[in-house]
Design a protein around this motif. Structure first.
Motif, PDB file in Angstrom:
ATOM      1  N   GLN A 152       1.949  15.706   2.359  1.00  8.94           N
ATOM      2  CA  GLN A 152       2.817  14.904   1.511  1.00  8.94           C
ATOM      3  C   GLN A 152       4.087  14.585   2.292  1.00  8.94           C
ATOM      4  O   GLN A 152       4.713  15.479   2.862  1.00  8.94           O
ATOM      5  CB  GLN A 152       3.156  15.666   0.231  1.00  8.94           C
ATOM      6  CG  GLN A 152       1.960  15.961  -0.651  1.00  8.94           C
ATOM      7  CD  GLN A 152       1.271  14.692  -1.134  1.00  8.94           C
ATOM      8  OE1 GLN A 152       1.935  13.753  -1.604  1.00  8.94           O
ATOM      9  NE2 GLN A 152      -0.044  14.657  -1.021  1.00  8.94           N
ATOM     10  N   ASN A 184       1.896   2.937   7.527  1.00  8.14           N
ATOM     11  CA  ASN A 184       2.615   2.029   6.638  1.00  8.14           C
ATOM     12  C   ASN A 184       1.829   0.789   6.249  1.00  8.14           C
ATOM     13  O   ASN A 184       2.201   0.101   5.289  1.00  8.14           O
ATOM     14  CB  ASN A 184       3.919   1.593   7.310  1.00  8.14           C
ATOM     15  CG  ASN A 184       4.761   2.773   7.759  1.00  8.14           C
ATOM     16  OD1 ASN A 184       5.055   3.672   6.985  1.00  8.14           O
ATOM     17  ND2 ASN A 184       5.150   2.779   9.031  1.00  8.14           N
ATOM     18  N   MET A 229       0.831  -1.202   0.000  1.00  8.26           N
ATOM     19  CA  MET A 229       0.000   0.000   0.000  1.00  8.26           C
ATOM     20  C   MET A 229       0.871   1.260   0.000  1.00  8.26           C
ATOM     21  O   MET A 229       2.040   1.217   0.380  1.00  8.26           O
ATOM     22  CB  MET A 229      -0.912   0.032   1.224  1.00  8.26           C
ATOM     23  CG  MET A 229      -0.203   0.015   2.567  1.00  8.26           C
ATOM     24  SD  MET A 229      -1.209   0.652   3.927  1.00  8.26           S
ATOM     25  CE  MET A 229      -1.024   2.415   3.707  1.00  8.26           C
ATOM     26  N   GLN A 230       0.297   2.359  -0.471  1.00  8.46           N
ATOM     27  CA  GLN A 230       1.006   3.627  -0.463  1.00  8.46           C
ATOM     28  C   GLN A 230       0.926   4.249   0.928  1.00  8.46           C
ATOM     29  O   GLN A 230      -0.149   4.310   1.534  1.00  8.46           O
ATOM     30  CB  GLN A 230       0.398   4.573  -1.496  1.00  8.46           C
ATOM     31  CG  GLN A 230       1.150   5.891  -1.607  1.00  8.46           C
ATOM     32  CD  GLN A 230       0.595   6.772  -2.718  1.00  8.46           C
ATOM     33  OE1 GLN A 230      -0.350   6.401  -3.409  1.00  8.46           O
ATOM     34  NE2 GLN A 230       1.188   7.938  -2.903  1.00  8.46           N
ATOM     35  N   GLN A 231       2.049   4.686   1.437  1.00  9.12           N
ATOM     36  CA  GLN A 231       2.081   5.311   2.753  1.00  9.12           C
ATOM     37  C   GLN A 231       1.256   6.596   2.763  1.00  9.12           C
ATOM     38  O   GLN A 231       1.165   7.315   1.767  1.00  9.12           O
ATOM     39  CB  GLN A 231       3.520   5.649   3.160  1.00  9.12           C
ATOM     40  CG  GLN A 231       4.387   4.448   3.468  1.00  9.12           C
ATOM     41  CD  GLN A 231       5.840   4.839   3.648  1.00  9.12           C
ATOM     42  OE1 GLN A 231       6.386   5.552   2.821  1.00  9.12           O
ATOM     43  NE2 GLN A 231       6.470   4.367   4.714  1.00  9.12           N
ATOM     44  N   LYS A 232       0.664   6.876   3.930  1.00 13.14           N
ATOM     45  CA  LYS A 232      -0.030   8.132   4.141  1.00 13.14           C
ATOM     46  C   LYS A 232       0.659   8.883   5.269  1.00 13.14           C
ATOM     47  O   LYS A 232       1.138   8.264   6.232  1.00 13.14           O
ATOM     48  CB  LYS A 232      -1.502   7.881   4.504  1.00 13.14           C
ATOM     49  CG  LYS A 232      -2.329   7.262   3.386  1.00 13.14           C
ATOM     50  CD  LYS A 232      -3.798   7.173   3.775  1.00 13.14           C
ATOM     51  CE  LYS A 232      -4.638   6.624   2.621  1.00 13.14           C
ATOM     52  NZ  LYS A 232      -6.088   6.579   2.972  1.00 13.14           N
ATOM     53  N   THR A 257      12.475   5.428   4.279  1.00 11.59           N
ATOM     54  CA  THR A 257      11.011   5.452   4.296  1.00 11.59           C
ATOM     55  C   THR A 257      10.402   4.057   4.195  1.00 11.59           C
ATOM     56  O   THR A 257       9.181   3.912   4.266  1.00 11.59           O
ATOM     57  CB  THR A 257      10.470   6.324   3.148  1.00 11.59           C
ATOM     58  OG1 THR A 257      10.986   5.849   1.901  1.00 11.59           O
ATOM     59  CG2 THR A 257      10.880   7.779   3.346  1.00 11.59           C
ATOM     60  N   ASN A 258      11.218   3.030   4.051  1.00  9.47           N
ATOM     61  CA  ASN A 258      10.725   1.647   4.036  1.00  9.47           C
ATOM     62  C   ASN A 258      10.639   1.163   5.479  1.00  9.47           C
ATOM     63  O   ASN A 258      11.501   0.451   5.975  1.00  9.47           O
ATOM     64  CB  ASN A 258      11.662   0.771   3.215  1.00  9.47           C
ATOM     65  CG  ASN A 258      11.134  -0.652   3.070  1.00  9.47           C
ATOM     66  OD1 ASN A 258       9.935  -0.886   3.174  1.00  9.47           O
ATOM     67  ND2 ASN A 258      12.039  -1.589   2.840  1.00  9.47           N
TER      68      ASN A 258
END
Length: 322
Positions: free
Chosen positions: A252, A231, A1-4, A198-199
């Motif tokens: 962002q 995450n 999934m895309q992180q928020k 960021t992972n």
């Protein structure tokens, strides 16, 4: 999934003042405790050492609020987490990226009831330096430390001062902080941290929302703002349920990228010299040579505290263009 990503502050000012940033850990852990789950995180014991403990109530959980700028001992917490999960309890484990990775590796599987929160970690300072700092403060003020605060918000969230209570009086210093931010006291492995990106390893990542004044200055009252990175779907689920206690703005992530979301902290060239000085001559020596314990440094520290108390720090920074 895309992180928020979000910037967040707790609606209860008292919760924020008891936290190091915006109080999001309290809001999320409240959900776990409400479901009769348990929370693991870092507390300071009676000897002012950092250690991970198990909390089954809000009173116990409150000991876990706030960053502790020293390496914590996890003791037998991983085993306790395994036992709690085996009994069907919901568990929240919070810590640095390496500690979250450690508990996941120990468990191997069966993580359905495990929620994890990690912090954006600058690096782990040595307990020996922390202990020596406290002993130095006791010698300086001729009394025993009865309480510690790794980041005292009486001078504002954006400032950073350690404070201790000795003989009923608050004593403030920022030499330990200076040594920490210059990376001298960090463990060698922190300079090659696999989690400084960021992972992320956890369901939810939290940090100070440094950079909030660039885009959302109206949101900053200098009492603390958190950056929250979601995450996993599990992280999103818990954060959505905690939102009723929070003020939230979606952002962002690239607007709030911090050095340790890009790479590990750099190893200072004279780190070996620092450790030789510390081992041979103790904290007082390194406070002068590496911790800004100089006339210039102390004057700057006093001015910073005055500005923090009067909430003028941000105004001054804008006026001088910093």
């Amino acid at each position: 999934m895309q992180q928020k990503a979000y910037i967040v502050k707790h609606k209860d000012t008292e919760v924020r003042m008891a936290s190091r940033s915006g109080g999001v850990f309290t809001a999320v852990s409240d959900i776990v405790l409400m479901e009769k789950g348990v929370v693991y995180g870092c507390a300071v014991n009676e000897q002012f050492q950092a250690e991970h403990i198990r909390a089954a109530s809000k009173e116990e959980r409150n000991q876990l609020r706030g960053s502790k700028y020293v390496q914590s001992s996890v003791g037998n917490c991983y085993k306790k987490v395994r036992d709690d999960l085996a009994s069907g309890q919901q568990v929240l484990f919070s810590g640095t990226g390496c500690q979250v990775a450690g508990v996941k590796s120990y468990l191997g599987g069966g993580l359905e009831n495990l929620l994890t929160i990690d912090i954006v970690c600058h690096g782990v300072p040595s307990p020996a330096v922390w202990k020596s700092f406290l002993e130095w403060m006791e010698n300086k003020y001729r009394g025993k430390v009865s309480s510690v605060n790794f980041r005292d918000k009486r001078y504002g969230w954006m400032a950073h001062f350690e404070s201790v209570i000795i003989k009923g009086r608050i004593r403030v210093a920022d030499y330990y902080r200076a040594i920490f931010y210059k990376h001298f006291s960090l463990r060698p492995c922190c300079f090659k941290c696999p989690y400084a990106n960021t992972n992320r390893i956890s369901d939810i990542t939290i940090a100070d929302a440094w950079g909030v004044d660039r885009k959302h200055s109206f949101f900053n009252d200098d009492k603390g703002v958190s950056l929250v990175i979601l995450n996993t779907e599990k992280g999103i689920s818990y954060f959505e349920r905690a939102k009723e206690k929070l003020e939230v703005i979606e952002v962002q992530l690239d607007e709030y990228m911090q050095p340790n979301l890009r790479n590990s902290s750099n190893c200072p060239e004279d780190r070996a010299r620092f450790w030789n000085d510390f081992v041979e001559r103790g904290f007082e020596c390194v406070s002068y040579k590496y911790g800004d314990n100089t006339l210039k440094g102390n004057v700057k520290s006093i001015i910073k505290r005055i500005l923090g108390r009067t909430r003028l720090t941000r105004l001054v920074k804008k006026c001088i263009g910093k």
